[in-house]
Every structure is written in C-alpha cells, then in structure tokens.
Design a protein around this motif. Structure first.
Motif, PDB file in Angstrom:
ATOM      1  N   MET A 166       0.789  -1.351  -0.106  1.00  0.00           N
ATOM      2  CA  MET A 166      -0.072   0.124  -0.017  1.00  0.00           C
ATOM      3  C   MET A 166       0.705   1.375   0.014  1.00  0.00           C
ATOM      4  SD  MET A 166      -3.025  -0.968   2.491  1.00  0.00           S
ATOM      5  CE  MET A 166      -4.172  -2.260   2.217  1.00  0.00           C
TER       6      MET A 166
ATOM      7  N   ASP B  92      -6.198  -7.042   0.412  1.00  0.00           N
ATOM      8  CA  ASP B  92      -6.677  -5.582   0.723  1.00  0.00           C
ATOM      9  C   ASP B  92      -6.409  -4.557  -0.388  1.00  0.00           C
ATOM     10  OD1 ASP B  92      -7.841  -6.301   3.151  1.00  0.00           O
ATOM     11  OD2 ASP B  92      -6.016  -6.339   4.222  1.00  0.00           O
ATOM     12  N   ASN B  93      -4.849  -4.774  -0.935  1.00  0.00           N
ATOM     13  CA  ASN B  93      -4.749  -3.956  -1.802  1.00  0.00           C
ATOM     14  C   ASN B  93      -5.480  -3.896  -3.224  1.00  0.00           C
ATOM     15  OD1 ASN B  93      -2.890  -1.859  -2.150  1.00  0.00           O
ATOM     16  ND2 ASN B  93      -1.825  -3.241  -4.090  1.00  0.00           N
TER      17      ASN B  93
ATOM     18  N   LEU C 209      -8.923  -2.036  -2.296  1.00  0.00           N
ATOM     19  CA  LEU C 209      -8.722  -0.705  -1.934  1.00  0.00           C
ATOM     20  C   LEU C 209      -7.807   0.403  -2.714  1.00  0.00           C
ATOM     21  CD1 LEU C 209      -8.541  -1.211   2.049  1.00  0.00           C
ATOM     22  CD2 LEU C 209     -10.565  -1.021   0.568  1.00  0.00           C
ATOM     23  N   SER C 210      -6.987  -0.484  -3.323  1.00  0.00           N
ATOM     24  CA  SER C 210      -5.874   0.666  -4.142  1.00  0.00           C
ATOM     25  C   SER C 210      -6.900   1.309  -5.165  1.00  0.00           C
ATOM     26  CB  SER C 210      -4.951  -0.235  -4.799  1.00  0.00           C
ATOM     27  OG  SER C 210      -4.225   0.662  -5.615  1.00  0.00           O
TER      28      SER C 210
ATOM     29  N   MET D 207     -14.849  -4.190   2.969  1.00  0.00           N
ATOM     30  CA  MET D 207     -14.901  -3.107   2.354  1.00  0.00           C
ATOM     31  C   MET D 207     -16.301  -2.338   2.937  1.00  0.00           C
ATOM     32  SD  MET D 207     -14.819  -1.464  -1.450  1.00  0.00           S
ATOM     33  CE  MET D 207     -13.345  -1.876  -1.812  1.00  0.00           C
TER      34      MET D 207
ATOM     35  N   ILE E 119     -15.205  -1.006   6.166  1.00  0.00           N
ATOM     36  CA  ILE E 119     -14.498   0.126   6.148  1.00  0.00           C
ATOM     37  C   ILE E 119     -15.326   1.277   5.812  1.00  0.00           C
ATOM     38  CG2 ILE E 119     -12.545   1.449   4.935  1.00  0.00           C
ATOM     39  CD1 ILE E 119     -11.634  -1.567   4.433  1.00  0.00           C
TER      40      ILE E 119
ATOM     41  N   SER F 104      -7.750   5.266   1.238  1.00  0.00           N
ATOM     42  CA  SER F 104      -6.367   5.039   1.733  1.00  0.00           C
ATOM     43  C   SER F 104      -6.054   5.455   3.151  1.00  0.00           C
ATOM     44  CB  SER F 104      -5.340   5.573   0.858  1.00  0.00           C
ATOM     45  OG  SER F 104      -5.570   7.244   0.815  1.00  0.00           O
TER      46      SER F 104
ATOM     47  N   GLY G 239      -7.102   2.437   4.761  1.00  0.00           N
ATOM     48  CA  GLY G 239      -6.738   1.168   4.585  1.00  0.00           C
ATOM     49  C   GLY G 239      -5.582   0.483   5.336  1.00  0.00           C
ATOM     50  N   GLU G 240      -4.796   1.522   6.017  1.00  0.00           N
ATOM     51  CA  GLU G 240      -3.489   0.945   6.864  1.00  0.00           C
ATOM     52  C   GLU G 240      -4.126   0.223   8.069  1.00  0.00           C
ATOM     53  OE1 GLU G 240      -0.922   3.941   7.432  1.00  0.00           O
ATOM     54  OE2 GLU G 240      -0.205   4.279   5.324  1.00  0.00           O
TER      55      GLU G 240
ATOM     56  N   ALA H 245      -5.977  -3.123   7.205  1.00  0.00           N
ATOM     57  CA  ALA H 245      -5.109  -3.966   6.913  1.00  0.00           C
ATOM     58  C   ALA H 245      -4.489  -4.778   7.968  1.00  0.00           C
ATOM     59  CB  ALA H 245      -3.905  -3.670   5.634  1.00  0.00           C
TER      60      ALA H 245
END
Length: 359
Positions: free
Chosen positions: A41, A71-72, A75-76, A102, A105, A183, A186-187, A190
C-alpha cells in the motif's frame, strides 16, 4: 491520504526498532521472536510474533502476503482493476457489489465522517488528486479557486450510501463521477486483517503494523507488554515523543510534516480539508489515537488532523477518545492528551520549554 510512519517499536523496556522493508521473514531469534516485514500500500508492514509455536509458522508468510494482496486489490486507487477503482470509474449510479471487508471500512468512514462534521471524508479524492497526492502527478502551479470549486462539487459523504441486504453489501453513489479514496483507512483495516489472520492460527502474542497503524496482543518476546513509541515531529527516524502500552488495542498516527512538497515557495501538506478544498495550514502536526481496533484509530486520527488542535481537543473530550496531539509553537512543540489516553502512557518527553505537556 497516506500516513507517514510515526510509530516506533520499543523492545521490552528499552531500545527502539524503526520500520524497515524486506520481502522475507527474519529467522527466529533464539526461539523467541519471528518477524515478517515488507512493502504494501505504498508503505511498510511488519509482523512480530513472540515465542510462536513451531507448527503455526508453516506457510504464514504466504498467508500474510495473500491477505495484503487481497486488501490492496480491494482498496487501491493506483490500480485500475481493483474493486474501488471499478466503483470510482463506473459511469452510473446503480448500487455496486462490495465485500464485507469493504463494507465495514465504509461504515466506519461514514460514522466517523459524520461525527467529525465531514472533516474525515473518504470522497475527498478529487481534491487529493488535484493537489497531487493521488494517482495524478504533482501540479506545476497552485490550483486556482475555480479548480478547487470544481473538485469540491464532487466531494461529500451525502453522495455515498452503503446498502446491506440478504444478498450482500452494495455501495451506491448519486454522482456518477464521485471518487472514493479509502487510503486513509486502508492501513488500519489491513492491520486488523493481519491480526485476525494470526488469531485464526491460534497466535496470541503479536505486534502488527501497516504504515502508521499498529495493533498488539499479549506479551513481547521479553515477557513484558508490547510498547510503542510515538515519533517526535522531526526528520529523525528514531526520536520518541512518548511511549505507550497498547494493552491489546490499536493505535494510529497521522501527521502533516513528512508527506508534503514545496510549490511556488509554499509547503503543501498531503492532508486536505474537504471544507476549504485546500491543504491544512494550522499548527497541529501530529494526532495519535488509541482505540479497540486499528481501523477505528485510523479513521479518527485523520479527522482530528483536519480539524486542528482546538477543535480536535473538543471533539476528543466530547467523544471520550484516547488522543495525543502534538502542535507547533513559536519555540518548539506542545503536547496535549485526553484523560482516556493517560492510562496508556509509559513515559513522555518534554515537547517544548514554554508549553510542555499541556493537558
């Protein structure tokens, strides 16, 4: 809005390990620790296990890599074939299917976004891209007010809706060109996903980080609680402002002093205020939040950074959040922590000679 790495790991009672990247797990240290670390990420991840039973390590590195890749892939915004990129590029307004992860999130994003008055807004993508912190390149000149207004017209949580029914989860936008950027969460997500992976394998002593988000459980290899140091706002890689005992919680730090660029003689922060459409310019330089999950902490720290010191303090007190703020002063830095944060503090250094430890 990528976060800088503002977390250091304190091994036992002394010594700090800065994050570093490699693609292979480190060997076990005298039967006491196992470490896997690498890049994901656009940042680094690190998984540290204390005295893991030998049987749980088989295939663990591959499982970690697959989880991060999943995850990437969801979400990327830098890859065109991800779930989120397909949603962003979809030219209509019909609900689009998303995974349960997702959906979790987005649910967190909408809730924290509402409580911060829109300061934490995952639809801020057009503004992030305009200022050169998304997939688009850094602008050669400062965006003008017309460009900012055009981007702001495509921003707002009111345009995003999460639908859940017996068939699954769906994400819907009422603006075809709405651009969602997860993003900033995202961290944390993850980090929690890696922790859940370890739990499923029966691992109960670990510390996991992705970028500025960390979660831990159990004791360190030294047999003491995992401790994490909050980075002082400097360019030094190891310079602790405070040390905390996570007590099995998640922690995340967002800051404005590392991810920036200089343009036309002005410093441009990566943290964008959705209300003004411009990078923040206030004195708050770092916000750290401890919460039950890294995702929760990851959402709050960004919103608090956008709000600035005074509003962030008021909101932390209103919501009962465990928050640690570092603000720039005329002579250095000043710190503030909420009452909920104090129970996690092991030690803290003076922030400045004139206003150290404002509480």
């Amino acid at each position: 809005m990528k976060k800088y790495i503002a977390i250091l790991f304190v091994a036992g009672a002394a010594g700090a390990l800065a994050l570093a990247g490699c693609d292979k797990p480190a060997p076990r240290d005298g039967g006491q620790a196992w470490v896997a670390e690498g890049k994901t990420m656009g940042t680094f991840y690190r998984v540290t296990l204390a005295s893991p039973p030998a049987g749980v390590l088989a295939g663990l590195q591959d499982s970690i890599s697959r989880q991060l890749e999943q995850d990437n892939h969801e979400l990327s915004t830098y890859q065109q074939d991800t779930v989120l990129s397909r949603f962003n590029h979809y030219p209509g307004t019909d609900p689009q299917p998303v995974s349960a992860n997702m959906a979790d999130i987005v649910t967190t994003a909408l809730r924290i976004g509402a409580k911060t008055g829109g300061a934490m807004d995952v639809t801020v993508g057009p503004l992030v891209n305009l200022w050169g912190f998304g997939p688009d390149k850094q602008p050669r000149t400062m965006p003008d007010q017309r460009q900012i207004d055009q981007a702001r017209a495509r921003v707002g949580l009111r345009h995003l809706r999460l639908i859940e029914d017996d068939k699954g989860q769906w994400l819907q936008k009422d603006l075809p060109d709405l651009y969602v950027d997860l993003s900033t969460l995202g961290e944390g997500a993850a980090t929690d996903h890696l922790a859940a992976l370890l739990e499923r394998r029966g691992i109960t002593r670990y510390l996991v980080s992705v970028g500025g988000a960390v979660v831990s459980r159990g004791l360190s290899p030294q047999g003491v609680p995992w401790r994490v140091a909050i980075q002082r706002p400097t360019d030094k890689e190891i310079d602790a402002q405070a040390v905390v005992d996570l007590q099995g919680h998640g922690i995340s730090t967002s800051g404005s002093y590392r991810n920036y660029y200089e343009l036309q003689g002005k410093r441009v922060s990566h943290i964008i205020d959705p209300v003004t459409g411009r990078p923040i310019e206030h004195k708050l330089v770092s916000a750290t939040v401890i919460a039950t999950t890294a995702l929760e902490a990851d959402g709050w720290d960004t919103g608090l950074m956008v709000l600035g010191s005074e509003k962030a303090q008021a909101l932390a007190e209103q919501q009962g959040l465990a928050v640690y703020l570092i603000s720039k002063t005329a002579t250095g830095f000043a710190t503030w922590m909420s009452p909920q944060f104090k129970s996690y503090i092991i030690s803290q250094e003076d922030a400045s000679a004139d206003t150290a430890h404002r509480q």
